[in-house]
Scaffold this motif. Sequence first.
Motif, PDB file in Angstrom:
ATOM      1  N   THR A 247      31.130  44.146  63.822  1.00 23.09           N
ATOM      2  CA  THR A 247      32.451  43.547  63.625  1.00 23.09           C
ATOM      3  C   THR A 247      32.412  42.869  62.252  1.00 23.09           C
ATOM      4  OG1 THR A 247      34.684  42.899  64.592  1.00 23.09           O
ATOM      5  CG2 THR A 247      32.475  41.486  65.244  1.00 23.09           C
ATOM      6  N   ASN A 248      33.661  42.381  61.819  1.00 25.95           N
ATOM      7  CA  ASN A 248      33.831  41.638  60.791  1.00 25.95           C
ATOM      8  C   ASN A 248      33.957  39.984  61.305  1.00 25.95           C
ATOM      9  OD1 ASN A 248      36.430  42.279  61.550  1.00 25.95           O
ATOM     10  ND2 ASN A 248      37.176  40.407  60.321  1.00 25.95           N
ATOM     11  N   PRO A 249      33.458  39.159  60.176  1.00 18.11           N
ATOM     12  CA  PRO A 249      33.252  37.733  60.423  1.00 18.11           C
ATOM     13  C   PRO A 249      34.686  37.214  59.998  1.00 18.11           C
ATOM     14  CG  PRO A 249      32.003  38.203  58.186  1.00 18.11           C
ATOM     15  CD  PRO A 249      32.677  39.415  58.918  1.00 18.11           C
ATOM     16  N   ASP A 250      35.199  35.934  60.074  1.00 20.06           N
ATOM     17  CA  ASP A 250      36.197  35.325  59.660  1.00 20.06           C
ATOM     18  C   ASP A 250      36.392  35.383  58.033  1.00 20.06           C
ATOM     19  OD1 ASP A 250      38.820  33.896  59.430  1.00 20.06           O
ATOM     20  OD2 ASP A 250      37.865  32.095  60.119  1.00 20.06           O
ATOM     21  N   LEU A 251      37.298  36.049  57.507  1.00 17.72           N
ATOM     22  CA  LEU A 251      37.519  36.321  56.242  1.00 17.72           C
ATOM     23  C   LEU A 251      39.081  36.126  55.879  1.00 17.72           C
ATOM     24  CD1 LEU A 251      35.588  39.841  55.946  1.00 17.72           C
ATOM     25  CD2 LEU A 251      34.694  37.454  55.065  1.00 17.72           C
TER      26      LEU A 251
ATOM     27  N   SER B  11      38.565  41.930  63.777  1.00 14.44           N
ATOM     28  CA  SER B  11      39.585  42.635  63.531  1.00 14.44           C
ATOM     29  C   SER B  11      39.315  44.089  63.365  1.00 14.44           C
ATOM     30  CB  SER B  11      40.263  42.468  62.071  1.00 14.44           C
ATOM     31  OG  SER B  11      40.856  40.978  62.220  1.00 14.44           O
ATOM     32  N   LEU B  12      37.769  44.239  62.991  1.00 16.74           N
ATOM     33  CA  LEU B  12      37.520  45.565  62.572  1.00 16.74           C
ATOM     34  C   LEU B  12      36.262  46.037  63.699  1.00 16.74           C
ATOM     35  CD1 LEU B  12      37.133  45.490  58.871  1.00 16.74           C
ATOM     36  CD2 LEU B  12      38.979  46.605  60.051  1.00 16.74           C
ATOM     37  N   ALA B  13      36.273  47.086  64.300  1.00 22.95           N
ATOM     38  CA  ALA B  13      35.296  47.864  64.773  1.00 22.95           C
ATOM     39  C   ALA B  13      34.288  48.778  63.943  1.00 22.95           C
ATOM     40  CB  ALA B  13      35.739  48.694  66.054  1.00 22.95           C
ATOM     41  N   ILE B  14      33.099  48.240  63.583  1.00 24.40           N
ATOM     42  CA  ILE B  14      32.295  49.135  62.588  1.00 24.40           C
ATOM     43  C   ILE B  14      31.053  49.688  63.370  1.00 24.40           C
ATOM     44  CG2 ILE B  14      30.930  48.866  60.341  1.00 24.40           C
ATOM     45  CD1 ILE B  14      32.691  45.965  60.764  1.00 24.40           C
ATOM     46  N   ARG B  15      30.861  50.941  63.305  1.00 20.19           N
ATOM     47  CA  ARG B  15      29.668  51.302  63.772  1.00 20.19           C
ATOM     48  C   ARG B  15      28.800  52.281  62.727  1.00 20.19           C
ATOM     49  NH1 ARG B  15      29.105  56.122  68.468  1.00 20.19           N
ATOM     50  NH2 ARG B  15      30.544  57.300  67.042  1.00 20.19           N
ATOM     51  N   ARG B  16      27.683  52.117  62.638  1.00 24.74           N
ATOM     52  CA  ARG B  16      26.718  53.083  62.012  1.00 24.74           C
ATOM     53  C   ARG B  16      25.973  53.879  62.717  1.00 24.74           C
ATOM     54  NH1 ARG B  16      24.381  48.166  57.781  1.00 24.74           N
ATOM     55  NH2 ARG B  16      23.795  50.124  56.547  1.00 24.74           N
ATOM     56  N   LEU B  17      25.837  55.158  62.532  1.00 24.98           N
ATOM     57  CA  LEU B  17      25.191  56.064  63.282  1.00 24.98           C
ATOM     58  C   LEU B  17      24.084  56.517  62.287  1.00 24.98           C
ATOM     59  CD1 LEU B  17      27.895  58.124  65.010  1.00 24.98           C
ATOM     60  CD2 LEU B  17      26.228  56.445  66.021  1.00 24.98           C
TER      61      LEU B  17
ATOM     62  N   VAL C 187      37.180  51.166  62.230  1.00 32.06           N
ATOM     63  CA  VAL C 187      38.627  51.145  62.752  1.00 32.06           C
ATOM     64  C   VAL C 187      39.340  49.759  62.840  1.00 32.06           C
ATOM     65  CG1 VAL C 187      40.002  51.610  65.153  1.00 32.06           C
ATOM     66  CG2 VAL C 187      37.873  53.091  64.621  1.00 32.06           C
ATOM     67  N   SER C 188      40.350  49.801  62.407  1.00 33.27           N
ATOM     68  CA  SER C 188      41.160  48.271  62.477  1.00 33.27           C
ATOM     69  C   SER C 188      42.099  48.255  63.533  1.00 33.27           C
ATOM     70  CB  SER C 188      42.280  48.476  61.127  1.00 33.27           C
ATOM     71  OG  SER C 188      43.093  47.235  61.298  1.00 33.27           O
TER      72      SER C 188
END
Length: 717
Positions: free
Chosen positions: A100-104, A111-117, A131-132
């Motif tokens: 996920t994202n840090p405080d920006l 705020s974001l779900a980030i997946r690396r496959l 995904v936001s």
Amino acid sequence: MAAVRATPADPMPGLSIANSDSGDQRAIPPELGPDSLAVLSGPTFLYSNAQGDVPPGSIGGLVHLDTRLLSGWTLTIDGSELLVLRSETIEHYSAQYTLTNPDLPGLPPNSLAIRRLRYVGDGLHERLELVSFRLEPVRFELRLAVDADFADLFEVKSRVRDRFAEISRDHAADGSELCFSYQSGDFCAQTRVCCATPADRIEGDDLVWELDLGPRESWKVDLHVPLPDGMGVVEPVRGDIADVFHGRADDPLRRWTENRAVLRSDSTSLERTVRQSRDDLSALRLDLEVKGQRIMLPGAGLPWFLTVFGRDTLISAYQTLVAGPTLAKGALLALARLQGQACDDFTDEEPGKILHEVRSGELTRSGEKPYGPYYGTADATQLWLILLSEYWRWTGDDSTVQQLRDNALAAWRWIDEYGDRDGDGYVEYATRSYEGLGNQCWRDSPDGVCFADGRIPVLPLATSDLQGYTYDAKLRLAELFDGPLDDPESAHRLREQANTLYERFNQDFWIEERGGYYAVALDGDKNRVDSKTSNMGHLLWSGIVPPERADAVVRQLMSPDMFSGWGIRTLSREERPYNALGYHLGTVWPHDNSIAALGLARYGYRAESNRISLAMIEAAEQFGYRLPEALSGFDRERLLFAVPYPTACSPQAWAAGTPLALIRAMLGINPVEGRLVLDPDVPEELGRIVAERVRVFGQQWEVEAIGRSGHIRLQPS
């Protein structure tokens, strides 16, 4: 002034090789952190941190056939690193990173779900999914910083030469591809990063996307780094990333394991450890073509040793014969094909000698390193003969043994004419190469063989394990000459040589003091190198210990100074240079312990053998059921949990083979004169053990045992 004499720590006095790359290995932690992950397939791997990133300047990256094709692979949002929620490998070739994202500014944390496959197959494949969860639209920059330094693996683990000026870049103007190319003499390499969704722009070597996401809107991009074909590349998994991760793509691994032996047990820990071993050995497979025949054999270990080795490959193949003969046959054929033909000082090659290691990176191909192949090992030749014999005992394959007759004869000649450097009947070693290894036994670190007071002995060295292997190899080769090789006269000569070695060894290596034990070596002046080491377990395995001395040897191995509670230490705590974190100075090696367990069982010390087996299985539990290359030698009662050696390879072939060897020791299963013999002594803690599809003499068998009772049944193929 007395001349400086060669030692394993300084094998070429007067030559300035103290800063050679070969001896300086950088640590995996802390560079990538203790949660670093690797995906691998044959001779290809990608090491990253828990975010899935490869920070520039680290040991991480995408390595294929000893060349690093990616040295930087870092994903950021608005210039900031991502936060790890959880990262795990799925199969040996695949991993998932949930971030996920840090405080920006304008984008609160989470705020974001980030997946690396990610998976490695016919190349590196990676899917980035975002995904936001914001209730309003968000705008941010997604950047993938890429670098390719084309470093040789020997440089990755020491110091990397700067090739920046020699690397050309031909990136696509439409943002669909990065292309790095490098050539030096005859060596050339290329890295292409292909984007299914082109980047909005390319800045330097960075792919940059400017993303606008509405509430709960998702976005993804697929990236592909194709790999060139080459030696050792196993048939890879292929397909869409989602199909690969959900098991819908064809997986050659599943096909390969269909006919392998299967183990069931009342012990969940044993079952899971064996299953992990099977998967790790599958991951480490190298696929080779030798004289038109496709063969498979295990590479030694991740990350530094994904290649053909002598000693490691042979011991791993021996350990795994109980699960099937495929890897053993592959190891025998491949190493025979590369057997030494001539004398070469730079590579330590000699006629009949089995190699130590093969490499294919730039430093080897340019002639800077001697690994094309390198022959600096004094035990692989004997181990090759031992494996040839053991393969024949399990399979009855006369044809393969006869096919390898000339190789076996050449190996015997090497032992007597080149291995025995001074004609005293012992195999000794000392490198002739300024890039060679100082120690050429399994304890191959510069201080791996030392006196009890810490002094490093002078070369050449005749270590005890080499003599045990030689004794065993000659008796086994005699058995082959009595059988498929049909040469009774050679069989008689070999047995005479083995008996002479037995008598002399037990006179020259035995030390009566401190409870009685075997010296680790004779040095260049024939002085006993008097440290107590785990090599005594190898002597039991080889059968060179007289029965009347076995009690003393077993007491030494199982004493608190040598047995840590997790296994036998490489060096006794009594000795001055003992170090629980020293590579061969007090660590606990699973493969070393599996050899000792087999040796103890051979001499009838089943309780002691079982104690080692249980300790290894309990240690495996603490590492996700995967035994690392080595454990630290800390006392179990003091620390309560097992501690890995800081830079242990994992997975590593002979560590992965260890549980199979331990099962063999517990079951007491051996092929004897064309019969499969079962003599079980299964620890009560493990309950019942059932091994199915055990392949012996070309047929499949089921073996079942509990305690000291068991039976064998023929299974339909």
